[in-house]
Design a protein around this motif. Sequence first.
Motif, PDB file in Angstrom:
ATOM      1  N   ARG A 169       1.080  24.413  44.858  1.00 29.75           N
ATOM      2  CA  ARG A 169       2.532  24.406  45.053  1.00 29.75           C
ATOM      3  C   ARG A 169       2.917  23.822  46.408  1.00 29.75           C
ATOM      4  O   ARG A 169       3.957  23.189  46.561  1.00 29.75           O
ATOM      5  N   PRO A 200       9.274  37.923  48.709  1.00 29.01           N
ATOM      6  CA  PRO A 200      10.659  37.784  48.313  1.00 29.01           C
ATOM      7  C   PRO A 200      11.218  39.025  47.617  1.00 29.01           C
ATOM      8  O   PRO A 200      12.359  39.371  47.801  1.00 29.01           O
ATOM      9  N   MET A 201      10.396  39.691  46.837  1.00 32.09           N
ATOM     10  CA  MET A 201      10.932  40.755  45.998  1.00 32.09           C
ATOM     11  C   MET A 201       9.910  41.866  45.897  1.00 32.09           C
ATOM     12  O   MET A 201       8.717  41.620  45.946  1.00 32.09           O
ATOM     13  N   PHE A 211      11.949  42.322  35.668  1.00 33.70           N
ATOM     14  CA  PHE A 211      13.055  41.491  36.149  1.00 33.70           C
ATOM     15  C   PHE A 211      14.361  41.861  35.425  1.00 33.70           C
ATOM     16  O   PHE A 211      15.385  42.109  36.053  1.00 33.70           O
ATOM     17  N   LEU A 215      17.899  43.541  36.827  1.00 35.17           N
ATOM     18  CA  LEU A 215      19.250  43.002  36.661  1.00 35.17           C
ATOM     19  C   LEU A 215      20.155  44.078  36.068  1.00 35.17           C
ATOM     20  O   LEU A 215      21.277  44.297  36.531  1.00 35.17           O
ATOM     21  N   ILE A 220      23.727  43.011  37.291  1.00 31.35           N
ATOM     22  CA  ILE A 220      23.770  41.562  37.514  1.00 31.35           C
ATOM     23  C   ILE A 220      23.675  40.848  36.173  1.00 31.35           C
ATOM     24  O   ILE A 220      22.717  41.051  35.433  1.00 31.35           O
ATOM     25  N   PRO A 221      24.667  40.031  35.822  1.00 31.06           N
ATOM     26  CA  PRO A 221      24.614  39.328  34.532  1.00 31.06           C
ATOM     27  C   PRO A 221      23.648  38.140  34.570  1.00 31.06           C
ATOM     28  O   PRO A 221      23.387  37.591  35.635  1.00 31.06           O
ATOM     29  N   LEU A 222      23.132  37.784  33.403  1.00 34.07           N
ATOM     30  CA  LEU A 222      22.317  36.560  33.292  1.00 34.07           C
ATOM     31  C   LEU A 222      23.271  35.382  33.163  1.00 34.07           C
ATOM     32  O   LEU A 222      23.983  35.261  32.179  1.00 34.07           O
ATOM     33  N   ARG A 226      18.893  28.479  33.692  1.00 35.29           N
ATOM     34  CA  ARG A 226      17.511  28.829  34.055  1.00 35.29           C
ATOM     35  C   ARG A 226      17.130  30.084  33.296  1.00 35.29           C
ATOM     36  O   ARG A 226      17.817  31.090  33.343  1.00 35.29           O
ATOM     37  N   ARG A 227      15.984  30.024  32.605  1.00 32.11           N
ATOM     38  CA  ARG A 227      15.558  31.160  31.791  1.00 32.11           C
ATOM     39  C   ARG A 227      14.885  32.214  32.671  1.00 32.11           C
ATOM     40  O   ARG A 227      14.310  31.887  33.714  1.00 32.11           O
ATOM     41  N   GLU A 230      11.497  31.278  33.884  1.00 34.38           N
ATOM     42  CA  GLU A 230      11.417  30.344  35.014  1.00 34.38           C
ATOM     43  C   GLU A 230      11.597  31.081  36.335  1.00 34.38           C
ATOM     44  O   GLU A 230      10.913  30.790  37.325  1.00 34.38           O
ATOM     45  N   ILE A 231      12.537  32.022  36.348  1.00 34.70           N
ATOM     46  CA  ILE A 231      12.817  32.759  37.580  1.00 34.70           C
ATOM     47  C   ILE A 231      11.632  33.648  37.943  1.00 34.70           C
ATOM     48  O   ILE A 231      11.178  33.659  39.095  1.00 34.70           O
ATOM     49  N   ARG A 234       8.677  31.748  39.342  1.00 31.01           N
ATOM     50  CA  ARG A 234       8.821  31.365  40.748  1.00 31.01           C
ATOM     51  C   ARG A 234       8.698  32.580  41.670  1.00 31.01           C
ATOM     52  O   ARG A 234       8.166  32.471  42.767  1.00 31.01           O
ATOM     53  N   LEU A 235       9.169  33.736  41.214  1.00 34.55           N
ATOM     54  CA  LEU A 235       8.977  34.963  42.005  1.00 34.55           C
ATOM     55  C   LEU A 235       7.490  35.251  42.170  1.00 34.55           C
ATOM     56  O   LEU A 235       7.019  35.594  43.256  1.00 34.55           O
ATOM     57  N   LYS A 238       6.045  32.794  44.654  1.00 30.69           N
ATOM     58  CA  LYS A 238       6.396  33.136  46.033  1.00 30.69           C
ATOM     59  C   LYS A 238       5.545  34.309  46.526  1.00 30.69           C
ATOM     60  O   LYS A 238       5.111  34.337  47.678  1.00 30.69           O
TER      61      LYS A 238
ATOM     62  N   CYS B 108      21.546  36.318  39.468  1.00 29.15           N
ATOM     63  CA  CYS B 108      20.291  36.639  38.777  1.00 29.15           C
ATOM     64  C   CYS B 108      19.133  35.747  39.226  1.00 29.15           C
ATOM     65  O   CYS B 108      17.991  36.002  38.870  1.00 29.15           O
ATOM     66  N   ASP B 111      14.940  34.699  42.917  1.00 27.72           N
ATOM     67  CA  ASP B 111      13.984  33.922  43.716  1.00 27.72           C
ATOM     68  C   ASP B 111      14.676  32.945  44.666  1.00 27.72           C
ATOM     69  O   ASP B 111      14.008  32.299  45.467  1.00 27.72           O
ATOM     70  N   HIS B 129      13.824  21.006  32.554  1.00 30.03           N
ATOM     71  CA  HIS B 129      14.941  20.751  31.640  1.00 30.03           C
ATOM     72  C   HIS B 129      15.211  19.262  31.411  1.00 30.03           C
ATOM     73  O   HIS B 129      16.099  18.913  30.634  1.00 30.03           O
TER      74      HIS B 129
END
Lengths: 374, 237
Positions: A169, A200-201, A211, A215, A220-222, A226-227, A230-231, A234-235, A238, B108, B111, B129
């Motif tokens: 990465r 990060p988290m 995850f 939320l 926290i709404p989606l 970005r699915r 994917e999030i 990346r978490l 990181k 949301c 990250d 995408h």
Amino acid sequence: MTAEGAKEYEALEAQASSLITLFTSKGYEHVAPSFIQPASLFLDRIGETLRARTYVFTDPNGEELCLRPDLTIPVCRVFLERGAPEGVAKFCYNGPAFRVQERPDPLSPREFRQAGIEYFGSGSHDADLEVLALTIQAVRESGVKSFTARVGYLGLFKALLGGLNIPPRWRERLERSFWRHAGFSRELATLAHAKVNAPPMPADALTERGFLNRLDANGIPLVGLRRPSEIVQRLQDKAADAKEPPLAPEIVRLIENYLRTRGDVPTALRSLEALARQANLDLGDALEDARALFYGLKALAGTAPIVFEADFGRHFEYYTGMVFQIEIDGAGVAGQIAGGGRYDGLILALSHGMHDVPAVGAALHTERLLAATT
Amino acid sequence: MDRLIVGVPSKGRLMEDTLEIFRAAGLVIEKTGDERGYRGAMVGVPDAAVEFLSAGEIARHLQSGRIHLGVTGEDLIREQIPDADERVSCLLKLGFGHANVIVAVPDCWLDVETMADLEEAGALFAAEHGRRMRVATKYPNLTRRFFAAHGVVQYRTVESLGATEGAPAVGMAEAIVDITSTGATLKANGLRILSDGIILRSEANLVASKTAIQGAKTAILCATITEKLGAALHPSG
């Protein structure tokens, strides 16, 4: 050009017609793409910097259109409209292109002409060298006597990063920031000091279920395309970064030394080989591949002075391999009369993944060329 | 005719606050002719003409030099005038019309906390995408400059002239650049400001055009008005 006199117009026409004659004599088919192009195609590909300089408008039918800022994408569309035929296809063109200028002046006009060639269907250095040689010939036959070709090779930079012990990465980050001098140094410094390391988290968001629960718990709404996968990926990346040691100083030095490599072709090749040897670096086939390019360049250097610069090729985001610029020595921007390179990803992107066709091309700035020869 | 032309916002809070600060400085602005018209005068200052204009028009006319002085937001000055420092000078911060121009992403995106995260997320988004991440904004120039300075290149701006905060929720964009004064609207739309995502802390400014043709009389008048407004803003100093 604000308003060209008939004499200058005639001179540009004469120059263009001899360029096209040369290109067609070498087997490049003359094509004339539309001035007006669909905006979305450009806006998705060219990046915001060139976009800021593109004349975009909506016609009365509501269609988003633009005046072509460049001829490469329009010529690619000609190739695609013919169904991206198997084998090689070679095109040449001459015509106006349009760019917004903060302060238009004779060296950076809103409306300028571009003449050039595009060579589709070959990923070989022979194709790279053919395009470079033909561009040099075009410059020479236009009457420019003293010039230098600066050449860079992005493939070698990628190979170098690939041969170093760097997390994948981080390698991608360095490749991405290659385009920006200041950004690259900053990125390299960050990785060398492991500032990437702030976790990060908390661990509970590192699975998709965790995850989504998080939320939910925080209301926290989606939102957006970005699915969650994917999030979460990346978490996780990181979190993995946080455990990596910083880049070793000798790796940082090696990258910096590589980017400083420059000189005539034999000198540059010797420096690169020495660099790889000293670092005990196995570049695998990449060095062989680079040698093939360099031997070709060496042969060409008999016809024109060629300088290799390892860090050349920045500011041209879509290039992927060999890149070059032909310059009249000491003339600044006005002396940048031609440039080009390999752009293997563009046809794939323009065809939405349908056709993976390698390509290399070059363009001449005809007003500057004329100014240099009259 | 050597008259100083002053552009004043033509509606809303910005107009009221502008008229108020001029009044406090002893410069009473009145409409001339019809109440619904767009021309005005300063009581007792015959050499000044007032034009009521939209804040965006004021920035444009300062750029071209059609008006000498104007009150408008710094965000519009920076957005609409590419070489702002050469065309205009911001003389006074007027203490109202506060608004930050910010970068916000979906809350949301756990990250993505910084612009550096956005750079990487943008590159991954394009690869995943097959197209660039979209940033909805009515500030394309501020966006381009700020994103370029942070090395974010894998995105495209989409024009949004209203309800920008709603663009991600309805699938028109992935992120936004917009002004925000409270942040409540962002939260309601599931968005969050990046920790280093403040592009500009903007407020209303008294701005002078450097390109307007200036006689000795207008130059003096311009200095007098600036001085009076400055004194009204900082009574002690």
